[in-house]
Write an enzyme that holds these catalytic residues in place. Structure first.
Site, PDB file in Angstrom:
ATOM      1  N   LYS A  38       0.839  -1.201   0.000  1.00 25.63           N
ATOM      2  CA  LYS A  38       0.000   0.000   0.000  1.00 25.63           C
ATOM      3  C   LYS A  38       0.874   1.250   0.000  1.00 25.63           C
ATOM      4  CE  LYS A  38      -3.595   2.396   2.622  1.00 25.63           C
ATOM      5  NZ  LYS A  38      -2.850   3.629   2.807  1.00 25.63           N
ATOM      6  N   ARG A  39       1.996   1.171   0.691  1.00 17.48           N
ATOM      7  CA  ARG A  39       2.906   2.317   0.773  1.00 17.48           C
ATOM      8  C   ARG A  39       3.403   2.730  -0.612  1.00 17.48           C
ATOM      9  NH1 ARG A  39       6.193   0.089   3.881  1.00 17.48           N
ATOM     10  NH2 ARG A  39       5.075   0.510   5.824  1.00 17.48           N
TER      11      ARG A  39
END
Length: 503
Positions: free
Chosen positions: A263-264
């Site tokens: 997600k980062r």
């Protein structure tokens, strides 16, 4: 294939469904449909501490949006249910007991403090602590203790786990459809925990029991489960059950650098990693989703299919039906597949062109307050003219605003390029020619103005650039005569007058 194809997608409801999970679900779905089989959804929620409210419904909604719905699962064709592991926990103890009785598993009473002491002691000596054949007789378990001591501990309610008894001095020969033949030395395997005294199985036992009882023929899952393959093979053998065929899919890698897509990475580079938007029930943080970002499910599915698989041809655009027909696990790569945010945009652009223009017009109208009172059929005509240059509905306003509102100012570079000493004279003549067109159509406007340009041997750009600038405010947009026809003769003349006044 000797038995009916049954595959399962078994996510944990611990948050939103990652794009890697969607790819796993897709490959299971494609394989099932290719072989006229069944695609099963099973919710692996044995870890209640990590359970997130709403995650299960999010998973189901995501699969439905992608167009890859499950055939059998919670609330649907429940022939092998229940499909939530938390509702199946009464099943697992009998199988743990069966392994103990057959000598393939044993009770272990070691405390967390004892195991931590051994780990630190090994680390201090530069070694790794592994609970298996070389030390299990020195630890507190039913292999090292007397039968009376074991029974006394069980009767007193002392905490225990059930561990699998991994064999010594053996070589396991495992098969994987994607990875090929794999050899494992059993001496390096630890005695994995299968069951805990709180009545809950670990993933390994629950997974094997459920796959067997649900008659799963092929286990298609991510590469991160490859280290568990040896134990799972041994469990099938210990139970005397037929082993399903395994296929471990390659990782989805970051767009740049090393490692698995997270997600980062999406937050950093500006793209979603979830199919649908997700609001965390605790932090209320909202994560973007492909649907809400304007992607079509067909584009996402087509893109994901190529993350780790290729058809062996140059073809890149596949309908779902074509993917089903072409899909083959043996054409899945072993190496990780790099995620390319630009490629999925390319797919979305393609699928944009295939959409119904009226449906796109409705979506466009809902997205802009300025369009709420405008006839949808007019918006549809605009969409038809500009969608070739768009990848998302959100691109439409930038490409078409001049069809709805007159320019308030003019692009400075375009003014410098288009405006010459005789431009006002040319614009006045263009205005006159427009006024004289009685039956307004694209063809008649074009014939009048282009005919005058040709007969007077004027440079085409000297007329068309300032005319476009008057209509649009910049040197962009579809055909000038399409714009004039759409906004009408009176509005075209007003815009020509406005540019003359500005000059």
């Amino acid at each position: 294939m000797t038995k009916p194809v049954r595959v399962r997608f078994a996510p944990s409801p611990t948050g939103p469904l990652h794009i890697g999970g969607v790819r796993t679900a897709l490959f299971n779905y494609l394989f099932a449909k290719k072989h006229k089989g069944t695609f099963v959804l099973r919710i692996e929620d044995t870890d209640q501490n990590r359970y997130v409210e709403g995650a299960e419904s999010y998973i189901v909604e995501s699969l439905n949006w992608c167009g890859i719905p499950f055939d059998e699962g919670p609330g649907k064709n429940e022939t092998h249910g229940p499909y939530r592991q938390s509702e199946r926990k009464h099943l697992y103890k009998q199988y743990a007991d069966q392994l103990i009785e057959s000598g393939h598993a044993y009770y272990a009473f070691d405390t967390a403090e004892t195991l931590d002491f051994h780990r630190k002691d090994h680390e201090a000596k530069g070694k790794t602590f592994i609970y298996n054949w070389h030390n299990r007789l020195k630890l507190s378990n039913s292999l090292s203790l007397s039968q009376e001591d074991v029974q006394a501990k069980l009767d007193s309610g002392e905490d225990y786990v059930v561990r699998f008894k991994s064999p010594q001095d053996q070589t396991l020969h495992l098969k994987d459809i994607i990875r090929g033949d794999i050899k494992i030395d059993t001496n390096i395997l630890d005695d994995k925990v299968l069951f805990k005294s709180d009545g809950m199985p670990t993933y390994h036992l629950a997974n094997i029991v459920d796959d067997h009882l649900m008659e799963v023929s092929h286990v298609i899952r991510g590469e991160e489960w490859l280290p568990s393959l040896a134990l799972h093979y041994q469990l099938y053998d210990a139970f005397g059950w037929e082993t399903p065929q395994f296929a471990h899919l390659p990782l989805i890698l970051k767009p740049t650098g090393k490692g698995k897509l997270s997600k980062r990475d999406g937050d950093k580079l500006g793209f979603p990693v979830f199919p649908l938007a997700w609001q965390d029930p605790k932090s209320h943080e909202i994560s973007r989703g492909y649907k809400q970002d304007g992607y079509f499910p067909e584009a996402m599915v087509n893109f994901l299919a190529f993350l780790g698989w290729n058809p062996g041809t140059e073809q890149e655009i596949f309908s779902l039906e074509e993917l089903i027909n072409a899909f083959d696990l043996e054409r899945v790569n072993k190496a990780g597949a790099r995620f390319d945010p630009d490629k999925i945009k390319w797919f979305n652009h393609h699928y944009m062109q295939l959409q119904n223009d009226y449906d796109l017009a409705q979506a466009f109208q809902k997205s802009r307050a300025e369009l709420s009172e405008i006839d949808t059929q007019y918006i549809e005509m605009v969409v038809t003219l500009i969608k070739e240059r768009a990848s998302f509905v959100s691109d439409f306003w930038e490409l078409s605003h001049f069809f709805f509102v007159a320019p308030k100012d003019y692009d400075p570079k375009a003014l410098k390029k288009a405006i010459k000493d005789d431009t006002v004279e040319i614009l006045n003549k263009t205005k006159q020619l427009t006024e004289n067109v009685e039956d307004v159509s694209v063809e008649n406007l074009q014939s009048s103005i282009k005919g005058w340009i040709a007969s007077n041997e004027i440079g085409f750009g000297k007329v068309m650039m300032p005319l476009r600038l008057a209509l649009v405010g910049a040197l962009q947009g579809p055909d000038v005569f399409d714009i004039m026809f759409m906004i009408g003769k009176a509005e075209s003349i007003r815009r020509i007058d406005a540019l003359i006044a500005a000059i």
